[in-house]
Design a protein around this motif. Structure first.
Motif, PDB file in Angstrom:
ATOM      1  N   THR A   1      10.272  16.698   6.663  1.00  0.00           N
ATOM      2  CA  THR A   1      10.604  15.734   5.757  1.00  0.00           C
ATOM      3  C   THR A   1      10.645  16.149   4.417  1.00  0.00           C
ATOM      4  O   THR A   1       9.947  17.182   4.253  1.00  0.00           O
ATOM      5  N   PRO A   2      11.544  15.631   3.657  1.00  0.00           N
ATOM      6  CA  PRO A   2      11.680  15.999   2.172  1.00  0.00           C
ATOM      7  C   PRO A   2      10.780  15.477   1.390  1.00  0.00           C
ATOM      8  O   PRO A   2      10.866  15.859   0.015  1.00  0.00           O
ATOM      9  N   GLY A   3       9.886  14.588   1.700  1.00  0.00           N
ATOM     10  CA  GLY A   3       8.892  14.087   0.706  1.00  0.00           C
ATOM     11  C   GLY A   3       9.323  12.846  -0.112  1.00  0.00           C
ATOM     12  O   GLY A   3      10.483  12.552   0.246  1.00  0.00           O
ATOM     13  N   ASN A   4       8.788  12.708  -0.991  1.00  0.00           N
ATOM     14  CA  ASN A   4       9.135  11.615  -1.907  1.00  0.00           C
ATOM     15  C   ASN A   4      10.345  12.300  -2.886  1.00  0.00           C
ATOM     16  O   ASN A   4       9.839  13.062  -3.630  1.00  0.00           O
ATOM     17  N   VAL A   5      11.503  11.911  -2.817  1.00  0.00           N
ATOM     18  CA  VAL A   5      12.515  12.305  -3.749  1.00  0.00           C
ATOM     19  C   VAL A   5      13.306  11.087  -4.196  1.00  0.00           C
ATOM     20  O   VAL A   5      13.501  10.081  -3.651  1.00  0.00           O
ATOM     21  N   ASN A   6      13.490  11.210  -5.562  1.00  0.00           N
ATOM     22  CA  ASN A   6      13.927  10.244  -6.617  1.00  0.00           C
ATOM     23  C   ASN A   6      15.648  10.163  -6.285  1.00  0.00           C
ATOM     24  O   ASN A   6      16.493  10.883  -6.846  1.00  0.00           O
ATOM     25  N   THR A   7      16.172   9.498  -5.192  1.00  0.00           N
ATOM     26  CA  THR A   7      17.618   9.255  -4.721  1.00  0.00           C
ATOM     27  C   THR A   7      17.924   7.895  -5.063  1.00  0.00           C
ATOM     28  O   THR A   7      17.122   6.875  -5.265  1.00  0.00           O
ATOM     29  N   LYS A   8      19.141   7.689  -4.794  1.00  0.00           N
ATOM     30  CA  LYS A   8      19.756   6.488  -4.583  1.00  0.00           C
ATOM     31  C   LYS A   8      19.126   5.467  -3.421  1.00  0.00           C
ATOM     32  O   LYS A   8      19.043   4.276  -3.629  1.00  0.00           O
ATOM     33  N   LEU A   9      18.506   6.229  -2.414  1.00  0.00           N
ATOM     34  CA  LEU A   9      18.061   5.767  -1.210  1.00  0.00           C
ATOM     35  C   LEU A   9      16.871   5.151  -1.715  1.00  0.00           C
ATOM     36  O   LEU A   9      16.504   3.886  -1.283  1.00  0.00           O
ATOM     37  N   THR A  10      16.135   5.903  -2.497  1.00  0.00           N
ATOM     38  CA  THR A  10      14.587   5.354  -2.676  1.00  0.00           C
ATOM     39  C   THR A  10      14.753   4.347  -3.704  1.00  0.00           C
ATOM     40  O   THR A  10      13.714   3.474  -3.943  1.00  0.00           O
ATOM     41  N   GLU A  11      15.650   4.585  -4.711  1.00  0.00           N
ATOM     42  CA  GLU A  11      15.714   3.361  -5.632  1.00  0.00           C
ATOM     43  C   GLU A  11      16.094   2.033  -4.980  1.00  0.00           C
ATOM     44  O   GLU A  11      15.728   0.823  -5.226  1.00  0.00           O
ATOM     45  N   ARG A  12      17.076   1.992  -3.695  1.00  0.00           N
ATOM     46  CA  ARG A  12      17.304   0.751  -3.156  1.00  0.00           C
ATOM     47  C   ARG A  12      16.055   0.157  -2.491  1.00  0.00           C
ATOM     48  O   ARG A  12      15.869  -0.877  -2.171  1.00  0.00           O
ATOM     49  N   MET A  13      15.310   1.212  -1.931  1.00  0.00           N
ATOM     50  CA  MET A  13      13.727   0.804  -1.124  1.00  0.00           C
ATOM     51  C   MET A  13      12.748   0.538  -1.994  1.00  0.00           C
ATOM     52  O   MET A  13      11.713   0.173  -1.741  1.00  0.00           O
ATOM     53  N   MET A  14      12.892   0.749  -3.317  1.00  0.00           N
ATOM     54  CA  MET A  14      11.715   0.462  -4.452  1.00  0.00           C
ATOM     55  C   MET A  14      11.101  -0.780  -4.230  1.00  0.00           C
ATOM     56  O   MET A  14       9.968  -0.945  -4.319  1.00  0.00           O
ATOM     57  N   PRO A  15      11.773  -1.863  -4.324  1.00  0.00           N
ATOM     58  CA  PRO A  15      11.357  -3.071  -4.167  1.00  0.00           C
ATOM     59  C   PRO A  15      10.430  -3.197  -3.012  1.00  0.00           C
ATOM     60  O   PRO A  15       9.348  -3.625  -2.931  1.00  0.00           O
ATOM     61  N   VAL A  16      10.925  -2.835  -1.996  1.00  0.00           N
ATOM     62  CA  VAL A  16       9.970  -2.911  -0.665  1.00  0.00           C
ATOM     63  C   VAL A  16       8.839  -1.842  -0.929  1.00  0.00           C
ATOM     64  O   VAL A  16       7.700  -2.321  -0.364  1.00  0.00           O
ATOM     65  N   LEU A  17       9.022  -0.804  -1.292  1.00  0.00           N
ATOM     66  CA  LEU A  17       7.850   0.156  -1.778  1.00  0.00           C
ATOM     67  C   LEU A  17       6.674  -0.658  -2.639  1.00  0.00           C
ATOM     68  O   LEU A  17       5.661  -0.633  -2.498  1.00  0.00           O
ATOM     69  N   GLU A  18       7.357  -1.228  -3.687  1.00  0.00           N
ATOM     70  CA  GLU A  18       6.407  -2.088  -4.615  1.00  0.00           C
ATOM     71  C   GLU A  18       5.653  -3.027  -4.125  1.00  0.00           C
ATOM     72  O   GLU A  18       4.561  -3.528  -4.381  1.00  0.00           O
ATOM     73  N   GLN A  19       6.280  -3.855  -3.186  1.00  0.00           N
ATOM     74  CA  GLN A  19       5.800  -4.933  -2.365  1.00  0.00           C
ATOM     75  C   GLN A  19       4.616  -4.368  -1.454  1.00  0.00           C
ATOM     76  O   GLN A  19       3.483  -4.983  -1.180  1.00  0.00           O
ATOM     77  N   MET A  20       4.763  -3.177  -0.903  1.00  0.00           N
ATOM     78  CA  MET A  20       3.907  -2.417   0.111  1.00  0.00           C
ATOM     79  C   MET A  20       2.546  -2.038  -0.975  1.00  0.00           C
ATOM     80  O   MET A  20       1.412  -2.260  -0.527  1.00  0.00           O
ATOM     81  N   ILE A  21       2.713  -1.675  -2.139  1.00  0.00           N
ATOM     82  CA  ILE A  21       1.718  -1.426  -2.925  1.00  0.00           C
ATOM     83  C   ILE A  21       0.897  -2.502  -3.368  1.00  0.00           C
ATOM     84  O   ILE A  21      -0.367  -2.510  -3.342  1.00  0.00           O
ATOM     85  N   ALA A  22       1.571  -3.750  -3.778  1.00  0.00           N
ATOM     86  CA  ALA A  22       1.244  -4.589  -4.350  1.00  0.00           C
ATOM     87  C   ALA A  22       0.418  -5.505  -3.183  1.00  0.00           C
ATOM     88  O   ALA A  22      -0.615  -6.211  -3.821  1.00  0.00           O
ATOM     89  N   ALA A  23       0.985  -5.749  -2.172  1.00  0.00           N
ATOM     90  CA  ALA A  23       0.406  -6.511  -1.142  1.00  0.00           C
ATOM     91  C   ALA A  23       0.157  -6.032   0.113  1.00  0.00           C
ATOM     92  O   ALA A  23       1.078  -6.223   1.100  1.00  0.00           O
ATOM     93  N   PRO A  24      -0.370  -4.976   0.418  1.00  0.00           N
ATOM     94  CA  PRO A  24      -0.488  -4.553   1.976  1.00  0.00           C
ATOM     95  C   PRO A  24      -0.775  -5.590   2.892  1.00  0.00           C
ATOM     96  O   PRO A  24      -1.729  -6.250   2.455  1.00  0.00           O
ATOM     97  N   PRO A  25      -0.446  -5.452   3.996  1.00  0.00           N
ATOM     98  CA  PRO A  25      -1.254  -6.302   5.073  1.00  0.00           C
ATOM     99  C   PRO A  25      -2.518  -6.200   5.070  1.00  0.00           C
ATOM    100  O   PRO A  25      -3.111  -5.141   4.901  1.00  0.00           O
ATOM    101  N   PRO A  26      -3.332  -7.355   5.249  1.00  0.00           N
ATOM    102  CA  PRO A  26      -4.677  -7.318   5.147  1.00  0.00           C
ATOM    103  C   PRO A  26      -5.245  -6.207   6.367  1.00  0.00           C
ATOM    104  O   PRO A  26      -4.939  -6.258   7.443  1.00  0.00           O
ATOM    105  N   GLY A  27      -6.209  -5.523   5.642  1.00  0.00           N
ATOM    106  CA  GLY A  27      -6.871  -4.461   6.891  1.00  0.00           C
ATOM    107  C   GLY A  27      -6.023  -3.321   7.129  1.00  0.00           C
ATOM    108  O   GLY A  27      -6.658  -2.640   7.788  1.00  0.00           O
ATOM    109  N   THR A  28      -5.020  -3.115   6.564  1.00  0.00           N
ATOM    110  CA  THR A  28      -3.984  -1.938   6.804  1.00  0.00           C
ATOM    111  C   THR A  28      -4.395  -0.798   5.671  1.00  0.00           C
ATOM    112  O   THR A  28      -4.209  -1.178   4.373  1.00  0.00           O
ATOM    113  N   PRO A  29      -4.854   0.222   6.231  1.00  0.00           N
ATOM    114  CA  PRO A  29      -5.044   1.368   5.208  1.00  0.00           C
ATOM    115  C   PRO A  29      -3.636   1.911   4.756  1.00  0.00           C
ATOM    116  O   PRO A  29      -2.753   1.857   5.548  1.00  0.00           O
TER     117      PRO A  29
END
Length: 306
Positions: A187-215
């Motif tokens: 795994t290359p770890g967190n790398v700031n690429t065009k792919l992560t830019e496109r996935m950012m809204p999803v990542l932000e959603q996961m941070i803001a509202a993780p499923p209840p009870g999910t670590p």
């Protein structure tokens, strides 16, 4: 192949970001490099950077989901550079309609996510393996993700595919023991690429509202910038290390830019005996492989004796 002067490497998804960094590092180590991706202008830029530094490189556009295009790219590789001895399955990433709450993901998004991030790497590996086995010389490195190690919500197709890549690596490595071919996932770890830019809204959603009870890996309110971004060059260094042959004694293992790869190799006997850096299911009695499963260390010893 320790210095890779006689190596021929194929890098998929090599047009930018992580793939470009990998291609440049392999060329720096002496390998001739085939750079492939869907974007012709980007892969040509990567190839030109290698040639400008005195290396050998060619570029050939190919969508890894298109087997005919992949076969053509491999034929171009052999004609221009020679038979591939190193394969870097880097192409992948998000596809439309493949992220978000699982119940909202369309079947087409699921299929495309699995195909791009798992099946493509398996198909390409199957195409290059016969030649590697004939020459008893080859290394396959599959770019996985931390998403393959953890149960990450909202990116089910991607996460499941990356888990599959790690397991595919383990299984193929066992089949290749004693046959001259080593296989790794990383795994290359967190790398700031065009792919992560496109996935950012999803990542932000996961941070803001993780499923209840999910670590979750990122606690609420945590800024992504604080989570440990890595430059793509670190992934390039790790792949070059694995491609050099220095890690052949731990073929099948999962590597990360977070780990000390030299230390893993230094403790190869323990890694094999305890099945470290592999997907396993801990139980109340520890990690117990199925009774019919032979330990990789045992298989390796038998192969060496043969």
């Amino acid at each position: 192949m320790a210095n890779m002067q006689d190596a021929v490497a194929v890098v998929t998804g090599g047009g930018r970001g992580i793939g470009r960094a990998i291609a440049l590092k392999l060329a720096e180590a002496g390998a001739a490099v085939m750079v492939s991706a869907r974007s012709a202008n980007e892969i040509e830029e990567t190839a030109e950077l290698i040639r400008a530094a005195g290396g050998r490189a060619v570029a050939c556009p190919a969508d890894v989901s298109d087997l005919d295009a992949v076969r053509n790219m491999l034929a171009v590789t052999e004609a221009a550079l020679g038979a591939p001895t190193i394969l870097i399955n880097n192409a992948g990433g998000g596809v439309p309609n493949s992220s978000g709450p699982f119940e909202k993901i369309e079947p087409e998004g699921m299929t495309a996510g699995i195909e791009r991030n798992l099946l493509a790497a398996m198909h390409i590996s199957g195409l290059v393996l016969p030649g590697m086995l004939e020459r008893k010389c080859g290394r396959i490195i599959n770019v996985a993700s931390g998403a393959g190690m953890l149960g990450m919500p909202y990116i089910v197709p991607y996460s499941v595919a990356k888990t599959g890549i790690i397991r595919f690596t383990e299984i193929l490595a066992v089949e290749m023991l004693g046959r001259g071919v080593s296989v790794f996932s990383m795994t290359p770890g967190n790398v700031n690429t065009k792919l992560t830019e496109r996935m950012m809204p999803v990542l932000e959603q996961m941070i803001a509202a993780p499923p209840p009870g999910t670590p979750w890996i990122y606690p609420p309110g945590h800024e992504l910038e604080e989570c440990g971004w890595y430059p793509p060059e670190r992934a390039g260094e790790l792949v070059a290390f694995l491609a050099s042959g220095k890690a052949d004694c731990v073929s099948g293992c999962f590597f990360s830019v977070h780990y000390d790869e030299a230390e893993i190799v230094a403790q190869a006997e323990r890694v094999a005996a305890e099945q470290l850096y592999m997907l396993r299911i801990p139980t109340l009695n520890g990690v117990e492989p199925a009774l019919y499963y032979r330990q990789p260390a045992d298989v390796r010893a038998e192969a060496e004796k043969a």
